[in-house]
Design a protein around this motif. Structure first.
Motif, PDB file in Angstrom:
ATOM      1  N   PHE A 370      23.859  -7.640 -22.898  1.00  0.00           N
ATOM      2  CA  PHE A 370      22.819  -7.343 -23.882  1.00  0.00           C
ATOM      3  C   PHE A 370      22.651  -8.472 -24.899  1.00  0.00           C
ATOM      4  N   GLU A 371      23.393  -9.565 -24.689  1.00  0.00           N
ATOM      5  CA  GLU A 371      23.201 -10.737 -25.537  1.00  0.00           C
ATOM      6  C   GLU A 371      21.835 -11.353 -25.255  1.00  0.00           C
ATOM      7  N   ASN A 372      21.389 -12.185 -26.181  1.00  0.00           N
ATOM      8  CA  ASN A 372      20.119 -12.890 -25.985  1.00  0.00           C
ATOM      9  C   ASN A 372      20.203 -13.730 -24.714  1.00  0.00           C
ATOM     10  N   GLY A 373      19.315 -13.455 -23.768  1.00  0.00           N
ATOM     11  CA  GLY A 373      19.356 -14.130 -22.479  1.00  0.00           C
ATOM     12  C   GLY A 373      20.111 -13.358 -21.422  1.00  0.00           C
ATOM     13  N   GLY A 374      20.784 -12.269 -21.814  1.00  0.00           N
ATOM     14  CA  GLY A 374      21.500 -11.442 -20.852  1.00  0.00           C
ATOM     15  C   GLY A 374      20.542 -10.658 -19.973  1.00  0.00           C
ATOM     16  N   ARG A 375      21.064 -10.102 -18.892  1.00  0.00           N
ATOM     17  CA  ARG A 375      20.175  -9.453 -17.923  1.00  0.00           C
ATOM     18  C   ARG A 375      19.554  -8.165 -18.450  1.00  0.00           C
ATOM     19  N   PHE A 376      20.158  -7.559 -19.474  1.00  0.00           N
ATOM     20  CA  PHE A 376      19.590  -6.330 -20.032  1.00  0.00           C
ATOM     21  C   PHE A 376      19.181  -6.509 -21.496  1.00  0.00           C
ATOM     22  N   PHE A 377      18.929  -7.747 -21.881  1.00  0.00           N
ATOM     23  CA  PHE A 377      18.549  -7.999 -23.278  1.00  0.00           C
ATOM     24  C   PHE A 377      17.253  -7.280 -23.640  1.00  0.00           C
ATOM     25  N   HIS A 378      16.252  -7.380 -22.782  1.00  0.00           N
ATOM     26  CA  HIS A 378      14.957  -6.758 -23.087  1.00  0.00           C
ATOM     27  C   HIS A 378      15.098  -5.241 -23.186  1.00  0.00           C
ATOM     28  N   GLU A 379      15.825  -4.638 -22.233  1.00  0.00           N
ATOM     29  CA  GLU A 379      16.016  -3.188 -22.272  1.00  0.00           C
ATOM     30  C   GLU A 379      16.773  -2.769 -23.529  1.00  0.00           C
ATOM     31  N   GLY A 380      17.770  -3.567 -23.909  1.00  0.00           N
ATOM     32  CA  GLY A 380      18.524  -3.256 -25.117  1.00  0.00           C
ATOM     33  C   GLY A 380      17.682  -3.372 -26.369  1.00  0.00           C
ATOM     34  N   LYS A 381      16.802  -4.363 -26.390  1.00  0.00           N
ATOM     35  CA  LYS A 381      15.931  -4.542 -27.556  1.00  0.00           C
ATOM     36  C   LYS A 381      14.965  -3.371 -27.689  1.00  0.00           C
ATOM     37  N   GLU A 382      14.413  -2.915 -26.570  1.00  0.00           N
ATOM     38  CA  GLU A 382      13.518  -1.759 -26.612  1.00  0.00           C
ATOM     39  C   GLU A 382      14.266  -0.504 -27.052  1.00  0.00           C
ATOM     40  N   ALA A 383      15.519  -0.376 -26.607  1.00  0.00           N
ATOM     41  CA  ALA A 383      16.325   0.774 -27.027  1.00  0.00           C
ATOM     42  C   ALA A 383      16.629   0.706 -28.518  1.00  0.00           C
ATOM     43  N   ALA A 384      16.904  -0.499 -29.018  1.00  0.00           N
ATOM     44  CA  ALA A 384      17.143  -0.665 -30.454  1.00  0.00           C
ATOM     45  C   ALA A 384      15.900  -0.280 -31.250  1.00  0.00           C
ATOM     46  N   ARG A 385      14.740  -0.660 -30.743  1.00  0.00           N
ATOM     47  CA  ARG A 385      13.491  -0.280 -31.416  1.00  0.00           C
ATOM     48  C   ARG A 385      13.313   1.238 -31.396  1.00  0.00           C
ATOM     49  N   ALA A 386      13.638   1.855 -30.263  1.00  0.00           N
ATOM     50  CA  ALA A 386      13.508   3.311 -30.161  1.00  0.00           C
ATOM     51  C   ALA A 386      14.477   4.029 -31.086  1.00  0.00           C
ATOM     52  N   ALA A 387      15.614   3.388 -31.387  1.00  0.00           N
ATOM     53  CA  ALA A 387      16.589   3.997 -32.288  1.00  0.00           C
ATOM     54  C   ALA A 387      16.223   3.785 -33.751  1.00  0.00           C
ATOM     55  N   ILE A 388      15.595   2.645 -34.059  1.00  0.00           N
ATOM     56  CA  ILE A 388      15.335   2.281 -35.454  1.00  0.00           C
ATOM     57  C   ILE A 388      13.988   2.781 -35.946  1.00  0.00           C
ATOM     58  N   VAL A 389      12.949   2.622 -35.134  1.00  0.00           N
ATOM     59  CA  VAL A 389      11.590   2.894 -35.610  1.00  0.00           C
ATOM     60  C   VAL A 389      11.374   4.349 -36.030  1.00  0.00           C
ATOM     61  N   PRO A 390      11.785   5.356 -35.235  1.00  0.00           N
ATOM     62  CA  PRO A 390      11.512   6.738 -35.660  1.00  0.00           C
ATOM     63  C   PRO A 390      12.069   7.104 -37.031  1.00  0.00           C
ATOM     64  N   PRO A 391      13.369   6.873 -37.320  1.00  0.00           N
ATOM     65  CA  PRO A 391      13.839   7.237 -38.660  1.00  0.00           C
ATOM     66  C   PRO A 391      13.185   6.418 -39.767  1.00  0.00           C
ATOM     67  N   VAL A 392      12.928   5.138 -39.503  1.00  0.00           N
ATOM     68  CA  VAL A 392      12.269   4.308 -40.521  1.00  0.00           C
ATOM     69  C   VAL A 392      10.850   4.814 -40.780  1.00  0.00           C
ATOM     70  N   ALA A 393      10.141   5.135 -39.712  1.00  0.00           N
ATOM     71  CA  ALA A 393       8.770   5.629 -39.865  1.00  0.00           C
ATOM     72  C   ALA A 393       8.746   6.958 -40.612  1.00  0.00           C
ATOM     73  N   LEU A 394       9.659   7.855 -40.259  1.00  0.00           N
ATOM     74  CA  LEU A 394       9.713   9.146 -40.946  1.00  0.00           C
ATOM     75  C   LEU A 394      10.077   8.968 -42.421  1.00  0.00           C
ATOM     76  N   PHE A 395      10.989   8.037 -42.698  1.00  0.00           N
ATOM     77  CA  PHE A 395      11.393   7.798 -44.088  1.00  0.00           C
ATOM     78  C   PHE A 395      10.221   7.295 -44.924  1.00  0.00           C
ATOM     79  N   PHE A 396       9.515   6.280 -44.430  1.00  0.00           N
ATOM     80  CA  PHE A 396       8.403   5.729 -45.204  1.00  0.00           C
ATOM     81  C   PHE A 396       7.274   6.750 -45.367  1.00  0.00           C
ATOM     82  N   SER A 397       7.055   7.547 -44.331  1.00  0.00           N
ATOM     83  CA  SER A 397       6.014   8.565 -44.436  1.00  0.00           C
ATOM     84  C   SER A 397       6.387   9.620 -45.472  1.00  0.00           C
ATOM     85  N   LEU A 398       7.646  10.070 -45.432  1.00  0.00           N
ATOM     86  CA  LEU A 398       8.101  11.060 -46.407  1.00  0.00           C
ATOM     87  C   LEU A 398       8.115  10.467 -47.811  1.00  0.00           C
ATOM     88  N   LEU A 399       8.544   9.217 -47.917  1.00  0.00           N
ATOM     89  CA  LEU A 399       8.575   8.548 -49.216  1.00  0.00           C
ATOM     90  C   LEU A 399       7.168   8.430 -49.796  1.00  0.00           C
TER      91      LEU A 399
END
Length: 533
Positions: A370-399
Motif C-alpha cells: 500500500f506504499e506509494n507505487g505499491g500494487r494496491f496503492f490506488h485501492e488503499g487510497k480510495e479506501a482511505a477516502r471512503a474512511a475519511i470523507v463521510p465523517p468529515v462531510a457529516l461534521f462540516f454539515s452539522l457544524l
C-alpha cells in the motif's frame, strides 16, 4: 438608521432560514449516501452540493459584515462598499471556501501513510459486511433494522474511521476474513440469480457468434445489409453505363443481363431484372453459405463448420472465452444450458472460489503493497477516502447547521433588541446599530446557542452511542501513543467528542431534516438517487 438596520436584519433572517432549509435537507441526503455501502462517485456527487452550501454559508457571513459596514458608513453615496463590491466579495468567498474544503479533504487523504491505507482497506470490508448482513458486531445494538435507522446510518458512516484505530484489527478479523470476502463477493454478484443473469448475457452473445458461424444470419445483420446494398449498387451502376435502369432493360437483353448477374449473385434463371427483393435474397444465400463454410477461430482454436450450439460451446477455445467472461477458474466447464438450479449452483461456487481467492490476496497484503507505487496503492487510497470523507462531510454539515442556527437566533435577538431600544428611546451605538450592552447580549445569544447545542449533543446518547462497542471504539480513539504530547492527547479527546456529537446529532436531527427535504424542498435529491445505492 435603526429602521434600516431592522429591515436589513430581517432580510438576513429570511436568507439564513432559506439557507438552513437547504443545509438541513442536504444533511439528511448526505446521511443516506454515506450511511451504507459507500460508492466514491455517490459521495463525490453529493459533496459538490455540500461544498457549495458551505461556500454560500461563508458568503452570507461576508454579506452580513459588508452590508453592516455599508449601512454604518451612510449607505448609498457614503464611504461604505458598493453593491457590486459586496456581490463580488460574496462570490469570491464562496469559491474560495469551496476550493479550500476540497483541498482539505484531498490533503487528509493524501497524507495518510501506508498502514492507514491498509487498515482502511480492511475496514471497508467490515463496513460492507455490516450492510450486507454477513457480519454482526458484539456489543452493538441487537436490532436487525439498526442500519436503516438514522443512528445506524451514522454509525456506518463513522465505522471505518473508528475501526482504523482498533489495535490488532488483522488478528481480530483474521479467522473470519475469508468468510467475509466470500459473502461480499456473493453480494456484489447478486447471488446465484444475479450471476445467472451474467451467464445468460454471455450465452446470448455467444449465440450470436454461433449463428454467424452456422450461417443463421438475420435480415437485420449489419454485415449482410452492407453486402446487399453494395451488390445492388454495383448492379445498378453496371446497367447505368449502358443507359439502362433495372426496370428499363430491353427484353432482348434481359437474358444476357441475368446471366451476367448470376456470375456474382445466385439469382434464379427466371429472375426479373427489376426484382430487388429477389436479388437481396440471393445475396443473403451466398453470404450465409460463405459464412458457414469458413468456420471460425476462437482463442487460436480453429472450429470446423457444422457443429451444433452445444458442441460449439464445448470447444476448448469457446470455454476459455466463457471462463474469462464469467470470471471462472481454469478447468471450470460452462454448459450451454442447465437442467436445474443445483447444477448451475456448482458453477456459481466455482466463481465464488476464484473471486474469493483473488480478493483475499488484496486483504492479506502487507503494508509495503500500500506504499506509494505499491500494487494496491490506488485501492488503499480510495479506501482511505471512503474512511475519511463521510465523517468529515457529516461534521462540516452539522457544524454549518449548528452555526447558522445560532446565527439565526443572534439575528432574531438583534431585531428584538433594536425594537426594544426604539421603544425605550435609547440612543443608538456608535455604529448606528445596537448599544454596546445590547451588542454583548446578542453576541451572548450566539455563543450560548452554539455552545449549548454542542454541549447538549455531547451529553446526549442514543442506542448506538450507549452501546458497549461504540464506547470501546471511542476509548481506542482517545488512547494516546507512547510518545504522545499533551497536544496529541487533547487532539484525540476533541476528535472523540466530535465523533460522539456527529453520531448523536445526525441520529436525532435526521427525521426533521428529511421532512424538510421532502416537504419543504419538494424532494430535492442533491445529485443522489436512492435506487443507485
Amino acid at each position: 438608521m435603526r429602521s434600516l438596520q431592522i429591515r436589513q436584519t430581517l432580510i438576513l433572517i429570511v436568507l439564513t432560514i432559506i439557507y438552513l432549509c437547504f443545509e438541513l435537507g442536504f444533511n439528511a441526503r448526505l446521511l443516506d449516501v454515506v450511511g451504507g455501502n459507500v460508492k466514491p462517485e455517490d459521495v463525490e456527487g453529493v459533496e459538490f452540493y455540500g461544498r457549495s452550501l458551505s461556500g454560500i454559508a461563508a458568503a452570507l457571513v461576508v454579506l452580513q459584515l459588508m452590508w453592516r459596514r455599508r449601512l454604518k458608513n451612510g449607505g448609498k453615496g457614503g464611504t461604505g462598499p458598493g453593491w457590486i463590491k459586496i456581490i463580488v466579495c460574496c462570490v469570491v468567498t464562496a469559491g474560495v471556501v469551496f476550493g479550500v474544503l476540497k483541498t482539505t479533504v484531498n490533503v487528509l487523504v493524501n497524507t495518510r501513510d501506508a498502514e492507514f491505507r491498509r487498515m482502511a482497506f480492511n475496514t471497508t470490508l467490515l463496513q460492507r459486511s455490516l450492510v450486507g448482513g454477513s457480519l454482526q458486531l458484539q456489543g452493538l445494538v441487537d436490532d436487525p433494522t439498526l442500519f436503516a435507522k438514522p443512528e445506524g446510518k451514522s454509525f456506518l458512516a463513522l465505522f471505518p474511521f473508528l475501526a482504523v484505530s482498533v489495535k490488532h484489527l488483522d488478528e481480530r478479523m483474521g479467522p473470519a476474513k475469508e468468510q467475509l470476502v466470500r459473502a461480499n463477493v456473493r453480494q456484489v454478484a447478486g447471488g446465484p440469480a444475479g450471476y445467472y443473469d451474467k451467464y445468460q448475457e454471455a450465452m446470448r452473445e455467444l449465440a450470436g457468434k454461433w449463428e454467424l458461424y452456422a450461417g443463421i444470419i438475420p435480415d437485420t445483420d449489419a454485415g449482410l445489409r452492407a453486402k446487399q446494398q453494395s451488390s445492388w449498387q454495383e448492379y445498378v451502376s453496371s446497367l447505368s453505363r449502358r443507359g439502362w435502369q433495372p426496370h428499363s432493360v430491353p427484353m432482348r437483353r434481359q437474358a444476357a443481363v441475368v446471366n451476367n448477374v448470376r456470375k456474382k449473385v445466385p439469382v434464379p434463371a427466371n429472375w426479373k431484372t427489376d426484382d430487388e427483393r429477389g436479388f437481396r435474397a440471393a445475396v443473403k444465400r451466398r453470404y450465409t453459405a460463405e459464412a458457414a463454410s469458413k468456420g471460425v477461430s476462437v482463442r487460436g482454436e480453429r472450429i470446423p463448420p457444422g457443429l451444433s450450439f452445444a458442441a460449439f460451446v464445448a470447444r476448448p477455445g469457446v470455454q476459455a472465452e466463457l471462463r474469462e467472461a464469467l470470471k471462472l477458474p481454469a478447468g471450470a466447464t460452462v454448459q450451454a444450458a442447465y437442467a436445474n438450479p443445483a447444477e448451475f449452483g456448482r458453477l456459481f461456487d466455482q466463481f465464488l472460489d476464484r473471486q474469493t481467492a483473488e480478493r483475499l490476496v488484496e486483504y492479506r497484503a502487507s503494508r509495503t503493497d500500500f506504499e506509494n507505487g505499491g500494487r494496491f496503492f490506488h485501492e488503499g487510497k480510495e479506501a482511505a477516502r471512503a474512511a475519511i470523507v463521510p465523517p468529515v462531510a457529516l461534521f462540516f454539515s452539522l457544524l454549518g447547521a449548528i452555526g447558522h442556527f445560532s446565527k439565526l437566533l443572534y439575528l432574531i435577538a438583534t431585531v428584538v433588541l433594536l425594537l426594544l431600544a426604539m421603544r425605550r428611546g435609547e440612543q443608538a451605538g456608535a455604529d448606528g446599530q445596537l448599544s454596546r450592552r445590547s451588542a454583548w447580549i446578542a453576541t451572548g445569544v450566539l455563543a450560548t446557542a452554539f455552545a449549548g447545542t454542542w454541549g447538549v449533543l455531547s451529553v446526549l446518547d442514543n442506542n448506538v452511542t450507549r452501546s458497549e462497542l461504540f464506547r470501546q471504539m471511542l476509548d481506542w480513539t482517545r488512547q494516546p501513543e507512547p510518545d504522545s504530547t499533551r497536544w496529541n492527547i487533547a487532539g484525540k479527546a476533541i476528535l472523540a467528542n466530535i465523533t460522539h456529537v456527529v453520531a448523536v446529532g445526525q441520529g436525532y436531527s435526521y427525521p426533521v431534516n428529511e421532512a424538510i427535504r421532502i416537504h419543504v424542498l419538494q424532494g430535492i435529491h442533491y445529485g443522489y438517487h436512492a435506487h443507485q445505492k
